[in-house]
Design a protein around this motif. Structure first.
Motif, PDB file in Angstrom:
ATOM      1  N   GLY A  30       0.767  -1.238   0.000  1.00 45.64           N
ATOM      2  CA  GLY A  30       0.000   0.000   0.000  1.00 45.64           C
ATOM      3  C   GLY A  30       0.796   1.284   0.000  1.00 45.64           C
ATOM      4  N   VAL A  31       2.110   1.197  -0.177  1.00 47.73           N
ATOM      5  CA  VAL A  31       2.970   2.384  -0.180  1.00 47.73           C
ATOM      6  C   VAL A  31       3.868   2.355  -1.413  1.00 47.73           C
ATOM      7  CG1 VAL A  31       4.835   3.602   1.049  1.00 47.73           C
ATOM      8  CG2 VAL A  31       2.953   2.569   2.338  1.00 47.73           C
ATOM      9  N   THR A  32       4.088   3.523  -2.008  1.00 42.64           N
ATOM     10  CA  THR A  32       5.041   3.673  -3.109  1.00 42.64           C
ATOM     11  C   THR A  32       6.086   4.692  -2.700  1.00 42.64           C
ATOM     12  OG1 THR A  32       3.361   3.158  -4.764  1.00 42.64           O
ATOM     13  CG2 THR A  32       5.342   4.287  -5.547  1.00 42.64           C
ATOM     14  N   VAL A  33       7.351   4.319  -2.867  1.00 42.00           N
ATOM     15  CA  VAL A  33       8.489   5.177  -2.538  1.00 42.00           C
ATOM     16  C   VAL A  33       9.301   5.428  -3.798  1.00 42.00           C
ATOM     17  CG1 VAL A  33      10.704   5.214  -1.311  1.00 42.00           C
ATOM     18  CG2 VAL A  33       8.657   4.474  -0.126  1.00 42.00           C
ATOM     19  N   ARG A  34       9.707   6.683  -3.998  1.00 45.61           N
ATOM     20  CA  ARG A  34      10.659   7.057  -5.057  1.00 45.61           C
ATOM     21  C   ARG A  34      12.043   6.978  -4.437  1.00 45.61           C
ATOM     22  NH1 ARG A  34      13.534  11.724  -6.170  1.00 45.61           N
ATOM     23  NH2 ARG A  34      12.464  12.732  -4.441  1.00 45.61           N
ATOM     24  N   VAL A 100       8.110   9.041   0.022  1.00 46.01           N
ATOM     25  CA  VAL A 100       6.808   8.395  -0.122  1.00 46.01           C
ATOM     26  C   VAL A 100       5.984   9.232  -1.100  1.00 46.01           C
ATOM     27  CG1 VAL A 100       4.681   7.707   1.052  1.00 46.01           C
ATOM     28  CG2 VAL A 100       6.896   7.405   2.201  1.00 46.01           C
ATOM     29  N   VAL A 101       5.614   8.627  -2.222  1.00 46.33           N
ATOM     30  CA  VAL A 101       4.856   9.349  -3.259  1.00 46.33           C
ATOM     31  C   VAL A 101       3.416   8.857  -3.377  1.00 46.33           C
ATOM     32  CG1 VAL A 101       6.892  10.052  -4.569  1.00 46.33           C
ATOM     33  CG2 VAL A 101       5.774   7.865  -5.106  1.00 46.33           C
ATOM     34  N   ALA A 102       3.096   7.758  -2.732  1.00 44.51           N
ATOM     35  CA  ALA A 102       1.710   7.259  -2.682  1.00 44.51           C
ATOM     36  C   ALA A 102       1.576   6.400  -1.429  1.00 44.51           C
ATOM     37  CB  ALA A 102       1.373   6.437  -3.928  1.00 44.51           C
ATOM     38  N   GLY A 103       0.405   6.445  -0.824  1.00 48.34           N
ATOM     39  CA  GLY A 103       0.165   5.663   0.383  1.00 48.34           C
ATOM     40  C   GLY A 103       0.730   6.298   1.636  1.00 48.34           C
ATOM     41  N   GLU A 104       0.801   7.629   1.650  1.00 44.57           N
ATOM     42  CA  GLU A 104       1.393   8.302   2.812  1.00 44.57           C
ATOM     43  C   GLU A 104       0.657   7.964   4.109  1.00 44.57           C
ATOM     44  OE1 GLU A 104       2.184  12.799   4.411  1.00 44.57           O
ATOM     45  OE2 GLU A 104       2.612  12.421   2.294  1.00 44.57           O
ATOM     46  N   ALA A 105      -0.662   7.835   4.067  1.00 46.24           N
ATOM     47  CA  ALA A 105      -1.412   7.495   5.277  1.00 46.24           C
ATOM     48  C   ALA A 105      -0.966   6.141   5.829  1.00 46.24           C
ATOM     49  CB  ALA A 105      -2.912   7.497   4.992  1.00 46.24           C
ATOM     50  N   ASP A 118      10.973  12.552   6.607  1.00 43.26           N
ATOM     51  CA  ASP A 118      11.538  11.513   7.457  1.00 43.26           C
ATOM     52  C   ASP A 118      10.776  10.186   7.433  1.00 43.26           C
ATOM     53  OD1 ASP A 118      13.715  13.021   8.340  1.00 43.26           O
ATOM     54  OD2 ASP A 118      12.485  14.027   9.837  1.00 43.26           O
ATOM     55  N   LEU A 119       9.775  10.066   6.587  1.00 44.34           N
ATOM     56  CA  LEU A 119       9.020   8.810   6.534  1.00 44.34           C
ATOM     57  C   LEU A 119       9.868   7.652   6.020  1.00 44.34           C
ATOM     58  CD1 LEU A 119       5.535  10.012   5.269  1.00 44.34           C
ATOM     59  CD2 LEU A 119       6.113   9.109   7.539  1.00 44.34           C
ATOM     60  N   ALA A 120      10.747   7.898   5.041  1.00 44.22           N
ATOM     61  CA  ALA A 120      11.540   6.809   4.445  1.00 44.22           C
ATOM     62  C   ALA A 120      12.974   7.247   4.190  1.00 44.22           C
ATOM     63  CB  ALA A 120      10.885   6.342   3.146  1.00 44.22           C
ATOM     64  N   ARG A 121      13.489   8.158   4.994  1.00 38.33           N
ATOM     65  CA  ARG A 121      14.856   8.667   4.831  1.00 38.33           C
ATOM     66  C   ARG A 121      15.770   7.913   5.790  1.00 38.33           C
ATOM     67  NH1 ARG A 121      17.795  14.056   6.221  1.00 38.33           N
ATOM     68  NH2 ARG A 121      16.429  13.924   8.016  1.00 38.33           N
ATOM     69  N   GLY A 122      16.387   6.857   5.273  1.00 37.07           N
ATOM     70  CA  GLY A 122      17.212   5.932   6.039  1.00 37.07           C
ATOM     71  C   GLY A 122      16.692   4.527   5.789  1.00 37.07           C
TER      72      GLY A 122
END
Length: 192
Positions: A30-34, A100-105, A118-122
């Protein structure tokens, strides 16, 4: 939407694949990350989990390309890699950071109320935002990774390792605010 990368994309040297993954999107749970930052690892690299050969933990790294290798570190975090190279190569690319470009919730359910940066940095944050744990080890990611705009790619030493600390197999997008800060391991040999 662009077509997903096929297995042949991953079936190459991770040092070649790693910079080409930057700007790509990865979708899972449910999440997309660039992707903004990655690191390459190979069996001939003393910093790689595969350096001493296949083990129960690293078996996925020696299998076909395009699968997820997830490991547990520091007794509290998961990190995720995309397996590269030919079967038996023991190679992968660590997914270090992304936006995070989709599914931030969904990412916030897993990561808490943090700044978007900071959601996906690391690597541990990225794995947590994606909902990955050891149960995802061996998950086929072909079809889940799509190409994207890269921008300027920079290379430098990998972060937080003691062996081969100066090998410039860390790749990131220049000026991208979603790249994690570089941290040299305190036990790494001094730079000469």
């Amino acid at each position: 939407m662009s077509e997903a990368l096929d297995r042949s994309f991953f079936a190459r040297d991770p040092v070649v694949v790693a910079p080409e993954l930057l700007g790509c999107t990865v979708t899972a749970n449910g999440v997309t990350v660039r992707l903004t930052e990655v690191e390459a690892y190979r069996e001939d690299d003393p910093a790689s989990h595969s350096f001493r050969g296949p083990t129960k933990r690293t078996a996925v790294m020696f299998g076909p390309a395009g699968f997820l290798y997830v490991y547990f570190t520091y007794g509290m975090h998961y990190c995720a890699n995309l397996v590269c190279g030919a079967p038996g190569a023991g190679a992968a690319v660590l997914l270090r950071a992304g936006e995070v470009v989709a599914g931030e919730a969904r990412a916030r359910e897993r990561r808490g109320d943090r700044a978007a940066r900071d959601l996906a940095r690391g690597p541990a944050r990225l794995a947590q935002a994606m909902g990955w744990d050891r149960s995802d080890d061996g998950r086929d990611m072909v079809g889940a990774v799509r190409p994207g705009a890269r921008g300027v790619v920079l290379a430098g030493p990998r972060t937080g390792i003691t062996k081969a600390a100066d090998t410039a197999w860390r790749f990131w997008l220049e000026g991208d605010r979603f790249v994690s800060p570089y941290k040299r391991h305190p036990k790494a040999p001094p730079v000469v």
